[in-house]
Design a protein around this motif. Structure first.
Motif, PDB file in Angstrom:
ATOM      1  N   LEU A 161       0.825  -1.208   0.030  1.00  0.00           N
ATOM      2  CA  LEU A 161      -0.076   0.060   0.052  1.00  0.00           C
ATOM      3  C   LEU A 161       0.924   1.340   0.037  1.00  0.00           C
ATOM      4  CD1 LEU A 161      -2.870  -0.998   2.649  1.00  0.00           C
ATOM      5  CD2 LEU A 161      -2.917  -0.867   0.151  1.00  0.00           C
ATOM      6  N   PRO A 162       0.696   2.290  -0.782  1.00  0.00           N
ATOM      7  CA  PRO A 162       1.114   3.359  -0.642  1.00  0.00           C
ATOM      8  C   PRO A 162       1.296   4.284   0.708  1.00  0.00           C
ATOM      9  CG  PRO A 162      -0.913   3.933  -1.887  1.00  0.00           C
ATOM     10  CD  PRO A 162      -0.785   2.302  -1.569  1.00  0.00           C
ATOM     11  N   ARG A 163       2.480   4.664   1.128  1.00  0.00           N
ATOM     12  CA  ARG A 163       2.592   5.244   2.282  1.00  0.00           C
ATOM     13  C   ARG A 163       1.903   6.785   2.208  1.00  0.00           C
ATOM     14  NH1 ARG A 163       6.751   3.976   5.457  1.00  0.00           N
ATOM     15  NH2 ARG A 163       5.955   2.011   5.823  1.00  0.00           N
ATOM     16  N   LEU A 164       1.262   7.084   3.316  1.00  0.00           N
ATOM     17  CA  LEU A 164       0.600   8.535   3.480  1.00  0.00           C
ATOM     18  C   LEU A 164       1.133   9.082   4.740  1.00  0.00           C
ATOM     19  CD1 LEU A 164      -3.233   9.108   3.103  1.00  0.00           C
ATOM     20  CD2 LEU A 164      -1.979   9.587   5.398  1.00  0.00           C
ATOM     21  N   PHE A 165       1.420  10.304   4.857  1.00  0.00           N
ATOM     22  CA  PHE A 165       1.781  10.863   6.163  1.00  0.00           C
ATOM     23  C   PHE A 165       0.897  12.201   6.159  1.00  0.00           C
ATOM     24  CE2 PHE A 165       3.803  13.993   8.853  1.00  0.00           C
ATOM     25  CZ  PHE A 165       4.403  13.248  10.038  1.00  0.00           C
ATOM     26  N   SER A 166       0.601  12.358   7.441  1.00  0.00           N
ATOM     27  CA  SER A 166      -0.189  13.841   7.710  1.00  0.00           C
ATOM     28  C   SER A 166      -0.114  13.769   9.182  1.00  0.00           C
ATOM     29  CB  SER A 166      -1.719  13.825   7.166  1.00  0.00           C
ATOM     30  OG  SER A 166      -2.074  14.988   6.827  1.00  0.00           O
ATOM     31  N   GLY A 167      -0.343  15.214   9.743  1.00  0.00           N
ATOM     32  CA  GLY A 167      -0.304  15.693  11.062  1.00  0.00           C
ATOM     33  C   GLY A 167      -1.071  16.857  11.424  1.00  0.00           C
ATOM     34  N   MET A 168      -1.242  17.302  12.624  1.00  0.00           N
ATOM     35  CA  MET A 168      -1.761  18.328  13.119  1.00  0.00           C
ATOM     36  C   MET A 168      -0.832  18.686  14.485  1.00  0.00           C
ATOM     37  SD  MET A 168      -5.914  18.196  13.365  1.00  0.00           S
ATOM     38  CE  MET A 168      -6.803  16.901  12.326  1.00  0.00           C
ATOM     39  N   GLN A 169      -0.998  20.022  14.436  1.00  0.00           N
ATOM     40  CA  GLN A 169      -0.325  20.729  16.004  1.00  0.00           C
ATOM     41  C   GLN A 169      -1.378  20.412  16.972  1.00  0.00           C
ATOM     42  OE1 GLN A 169       1.512  24.431  15.788  1.00  0.00           O
ATOM     43  NE2 GLN A 169       1.015  24.557  13.501  1.00  0.00           N
ATOM     44  N   PRO A 170      -0.812  20.097  18.214  1.00  0.00           N
ATOM     45  CA  PRO A 170      -1.653  20.238  19.406  1.00  0.00           C
ATOM     46  C   PRO A 170      -1.541  21.539  20.039  1.00  0.00           C
ATOM     47  CG  PRO A 170       0.597  19.317  19.867  1.00  0.00           C
ATOM     48  CD  PRO A 170       0.543  19.771  18.346  1.00  0.00           C
ATOM     49  N   SER A 171      -2.294  22.509  18.986  1.00  0.00           N
ATOM     50  CA  SER A 171      -2.156  23.848  19.505  1.00  0.00           C
ATOM     51  C   SER A 171      -3.460  24.277  20.252  1.00  0.00           C
ATOM     52  CB  SER A 171      -2.066  24.799  18.163  1.00  0.00           C
ATOM     53  OG  SER A 171      -2.989  24.441  17.144  1.00  0.00           O
ATOM     54  N   ALA A 172      -4.424  23.393  20.409  1.00  0.00           N
ATOM     55  CA  ALA A 172      -5.720  23.857  21.240  1.00  0.00           C
ATOM     56  C   ALA A 172      -6.001  22.577  22.100  1.00  0.00           C
ATOM     57  CB  ALA A 172      -6.769  24.244  20.409  1.00  0.00           C
ATOM     58  N   ALA A 173      -6.868  22.939  23.108  1.00  0.00           N
ATOM     59  CA  ALA A 173      -7.503  21.584  24.001  1.00  0.00           C
ATOM     60  C   ALA A 173      -8.463  20.820  23.162  1.00  0.00           C
ATOM     61  CB  ALA A 173      -8.293  22.227  25.238  1.00  0.00           C
ATOM     62  N   SER A 174      -8.889  21.212  22.278  1.00  0.00           N
ATOM     63  CA  SER A 174      -9.837  20.410  21.281  1.00  0.00           C
ATOM     64  C   SER A 174      -9.357  20.839  19.836  1.00  0.00           C
ATOM     65  CB  SER A 174     -11.193  20.724  21.748  1.00  0.00           C
ATOM     66  OG  SER A 174     -12.061  20.018  20.734  1.00  0.00           O
ATOM     67  N   LEU A 175      -9.928  19.875  19.066  1.00  0.00           N
ATOM     68  CA  LEU A 175      -9.758  19.780  17.318  1.00  0.00           C
ATOM     69  C   LEU A 175     -11.435  20.716  17.331  1.00  0.00           C
ATOM     70  CD1 LEU A 175      -8.050  16.750  16.316  1.00  0.00           C
ATOM     71  CD2 LEU A 175      -7.113  18.982  16.774  1.00  0.00           C
ATOM     72  N   HIS A 176     -11.294  21.153  15.904  1.00  0.00           N
ATOM     73  CA  HIS A 176     -12.670  21.793  15.676  1.00  0.00           C
ATOM     74  C   HIS A 176     -13.274  21.128  14.292  1.00  0.00           C
ATOM     75  CE1 HIS A 176     -10.494  23.952  12.709  1.00  0.00           C
ATOM     76  NE2 HIS A 176      -9.536  24.423  13.493  1.00  0.00           N
ATOM     77  N   ILE A 177     -14.542  21.351  14.011  1.00  0.00           N
ATOM     78  CA  ILE A 177     -15.022  20.609  12.936  1.00  0.00           C
ATOM     79  C   ILE A 177     -14.335  20.905  11.611  1.00  0.00           C
ATOM     80  CG2 ILE A 177     -17.446  20.168  13.535  1.00  0.00           C
ATOM     81  CD1 ILE A 177     -18.319  22.986  12.310  1.00  0.00           C
ATOM     82  N   GLY A 178     -13.681  22.152  11.543  1.00  0.00           N
ATOM     83  CA  GLY A 178     -12.833  22.306  10.363  1.00  0.00           C
ATOM     84  C   GLY A 178     -11.787  21.085  10.397  1.00  0.00           C
ATOM     85  N   ASN A 179     -11.121  20.889  11.345  1.00  0.00           N
ATOM     86  CA  ASN A 179     -10.009  19.932  11.384  1.00  0.00           C
ATOM     87  C   ASN A 179     -10.537  18.530  10.919  1.00  0.00           C
ATOM     88  OD1 ASN A 179      -8.846  21.514  14.402  1.00  0.00           O
ATOM     89  ND2 ASN A 179      -7.840  21.636  12.368  1.00  0.00           N
ATOM     90  N   TYR A 180     -11.713  18.320  11.277  1.00  0.00           N
ATOM     91  CA  TYR A 180     -12.699  17.113  11.409  1.00  0.00           C
ATOM     92  C   TYR A 180     -12.692  16.899   9.789  1.00  0.00           C
ATOM     93  CZ  TYR A 180     -16.377  13.637  11.810  1.00  0.00           C
ATOM     94  OH  TYR A 180     -17.150  12.575  11.572  1.00  0.00           O
ATOM     95  N   ALA A 181     -13.701  18.022   9.087  1.00  0.00           N
ATOM     96  CA  ALA A 181     -13.816  17.978   7.965  1.00  0.00           C
ATOM     97  C   ALA A 181     -12.918  17.595   7.068  1.00  0.00           C
ATOM     98  CB  ALA A 181     -14.966  19.263   7.446  1.00  0.00           C
ATOM     99  N   GLY A 182     -11.815  18.757   7.269  1.00  0.00           N
ATOM    100  CA  GLY A 182     -10.740  19.213   6.200  1.00  0.00           C
ATOM    101  C   GLY A 182      -9.586  18.097   6.482  1.00  0.00           C
ATOM    102  N   ALA A 183      -9.534  17.308   7.621  1.00  0.00           N
ATOM    103  CA  ALA A 183      -8.559  16.364   7.696  1.00  0.00           C
ATOM    104  C   ALA A 183      -8.795  14.945   8.272  1.00  0.00           C
ATOM    105  CB  ALA A 183      -7.278  16.938   8.693  1.00  0.00           C
ATOM    106  N   LEU A 184      -9.517  14.763   9.373  1.00  0.00           N
ATOM    107  CA  LEU A 184      -9.842  13.661   9.997  1.00  0.00           C
ATOM    108  C   LEU A 184     -10.531  13.034   9.167  1.00  0.00           C
ATOM    109  CD1 LEU A 184     -10.244  14.855  13.869  1.00  0.00           C
ATOM    110  CD2 LEU A 184      -8.408  13.377  12.839  1.00  0.00           C
ATOM    111  N   LEU A 185     -11.670  13.277   8.599  1.00  0.00           N
ATOM    112  CA  LEU A 185     -12.638  12.723   7.838  1.00  0.00           C
ATOM    113  C   LEU A 185     -11.915  11.830   6.742  1.00  0.00           C
ATOM    114  CD1 LEU A 185     -16.046  14.172   7.442  1.00  0.00           C
ATOM    115  CD2 LEU A 185     -15.597  11.964   8.485  1.00  0.00           C
ATOM    116  N   GLN A 186     -11.109  12.629   5.925  1.00  0.00           N
ATOM    117  CA  GLN A 186     -10.296  12.066   5.056  1.00  0.00           C
ATOM    118  C   GLN A 186      -9.134  10.989   5.202  1.00  0.00           C
ATOM    119  OE1 GLN A 186     -11.098  15.499   4.775  1.00  0.00           O
ATOM    120  NE2 GLN A 186     -12.053  15.786   2.798  1.00  0.00           N
ATOM    121  N   TRP A 187      -8.843  11.347   6.446  1.00  0.00           N
ATOM    122  CA  TRP A 187      -7.633  10.415   7.188  1.00  0.00           C
ATOM    123  C   TRP A 187      -8.262   8.966   7.353  1.00  0.00           C
ATOM    124  CZ3 TRP A 187      -4.516  13.546  11.280  1.00  0.00           C
ATOM    125  CH2 TRP A 187      -3.921  14.661  10.828  1.00  0.00           C
ATOM    126  N   ARG A 188      -9.471   9.168   7.726  1.00  0.00           N
ATOM    127  CA  ARG A 188     -10.185   7.969   8.268  1.00  0.00           C
ATOM    128  C   ARG A 188     -10.520   7.106   7.158  1.00  0.00           C
ATOM    129  NH1 ARG A 188     -16.159   8.912  10.009  1.00  0.00           N
ATOM    130  NH2 ARG A 188     -16.338   8.648   7.889  1.00  0.00           N
TER     131      ARG A 188
END
Ligand code: ATP
Ligand code: MG
Length: 332
Positions: free
Chosen positions: A1-28
């Motif tokens: 399988l092709p290797r994928l890398f992505s990440g987020m900064q721990p810059s707040a106590a919670s992630l937000h729906i932008g991070n969810y829609a723009g990153a986490l959902l795709q990652w999942r």
């Protein structure tokens, strides 16, 4: 399988729906078709001042939310950047093949240092894109799903990998850029002209994944709209309403056009009610799972430790190739 890398900064106590829609959902969704590596990039976070106790807590919470949103730590590799020393070490080597002028052209540094001025910005913030290049290149990642704002950094990563290879022989894999689709961008509910951002200071404009139901409903119901009173998608003339439609489209998996049709003749109140309900339902299980994980720090630490070991095995092998290529004496 092709290797994928992505990440987020721990810059707040919670992630937000932008991070969810723009990153986490795709990652999942990409986990099934990729050998995926996901990182909580705490080395990046300290390029701006952080409170140590808060950074530790935010790192833990970010990791918990990755898992709660569907990143599977048994299947994918999910780790904390500072647990794998090779990131800082490869970044140093890449620093030495990056031109000063080349680094100075990175627009994120210009944007982020604009507020306080270059005299208060750290050198770490200046070399941030070089650390990001190291993150990607250590894992021989070929796919790097990011937002449009990160395009310049991925181009730099490609340039550095190609330069390293031409100077020292084929060592690093040159990654492809995969920009996630534009519709995934979510804007601040109170200020729909600017993107929802973890470090943004907009208490009512950001929907956090860890917000309780009541808080979510309140924020969505008080979202800024316009005075036209017609539900249609027009990001330029109607950024607030369009943002609500985008959010509803993402959490329900329904095309925006179909949503617009379904709200024909209805007021913004109906749209807001539907968005609030859909977001509450979508986030509730994620919040609950996050809180469960955070209630059991031993288990979370165990998962992060196993995953850091898996990540180190890959990263250390790449770093060894690099050290050999540049002519460092083996330790023996
Ligand atoms: P910060 O304010 O600290 O930069 P952020 O909210 O911008 O935080 P990042 O850690 O920079 O988040 O980005 C994490 C991921 O979330 C990236 O893939 C980025 O493209 C995505 N992302 C961030 N904000 C949004 C948004 N408003 N809409 C869609 N995707 C977003
Ligand atoms: Mg950001």
């Amino acid at each position: 399988l092709p290797r994928l890398f992505s990440g987020m900064q721990p810059s707040a106590a919670s992630l937000h729906i932008g991070n969810y829609a723009g990153a986490l959902l795709q990652w999942r969704d990409m986990q099934a078709s990729h050998d995926a590596v996901f990182c909580v990039v705490d080395l990046h976070a300290i390029t701006v001042p952080q409170d140590p106790a808060e950074l530790r807590e935010r790192t833990r919470r970010t990791a918990a939310q990755y898992i709660a949103a569907g990143i599977d730590p048994e299947h994918s590799t999910l780790f904390v950047q500072s647990h794998v020393r090779a990131h800082a070490e490869l970044a140093w080597v890449l620093n030495t093949i990056t031109g000063y002028g080349e680094a100075a052209r990175m627009t994120q540094f210009k944007d982020k240092s604009a507020r306080g001025g270059v005299d208060t910005a750290s050198v770490g913030l200046f070399t941030y894109p070089i650390l990001q290049a190291a993150d990607i290149l250590l894992y021989d990642a070929v796919v790097v799903p990011v937002g449009e704002d990160q395009r310049q950094h991925i181009e730099l990563t490609r340039d550095l990998a190609a330069r390293f290879n031409s100077r020292f022989g084929d060592t690093l894999v040159v990654p492809e850029v995969r920009i996630l689709k534009e519709t995934a961008k979510i804007y601040d509910l109170q200020n729909p002209g600017s993107k929802m951002s973890k470090s943004g200071e907009s208490p009512q404009g950001i929907v956090w994944l860890l917000d309780d139901d009541k808080a979510i409903v309140k924020k969505i119901k008080s979202a800024v709209t316009d005075s036209e009173g017609v539900v249609r998608f027009d990001p330029v003339e109607k950024p607030g309403v369009s943002n609500l439609l985008t959010i509803l489209s993402i959490v329900t998996g329904t095309e925006v056009d179909a949503l617009v049709d379904s709200f024909a003749g209805q007021q913004y109140g109906a749209l807001k009610g539907a968005v609030a309900e859909a977001v509450v339902e979508e986030l509730r299980p994620i919040r609950q799972r996050s809180l469960e994980l955070l209630d059991d720090p031993g288990e979370l630490d165990r998962l992060l430790k196993i995953n850091a070991e898996r990540a180190s095995a890959i990263a250390d092998a790449t770093l060894a190739r690099v050290y050999d290529a540049v002519g460092f004496l083996p330790r023996g």
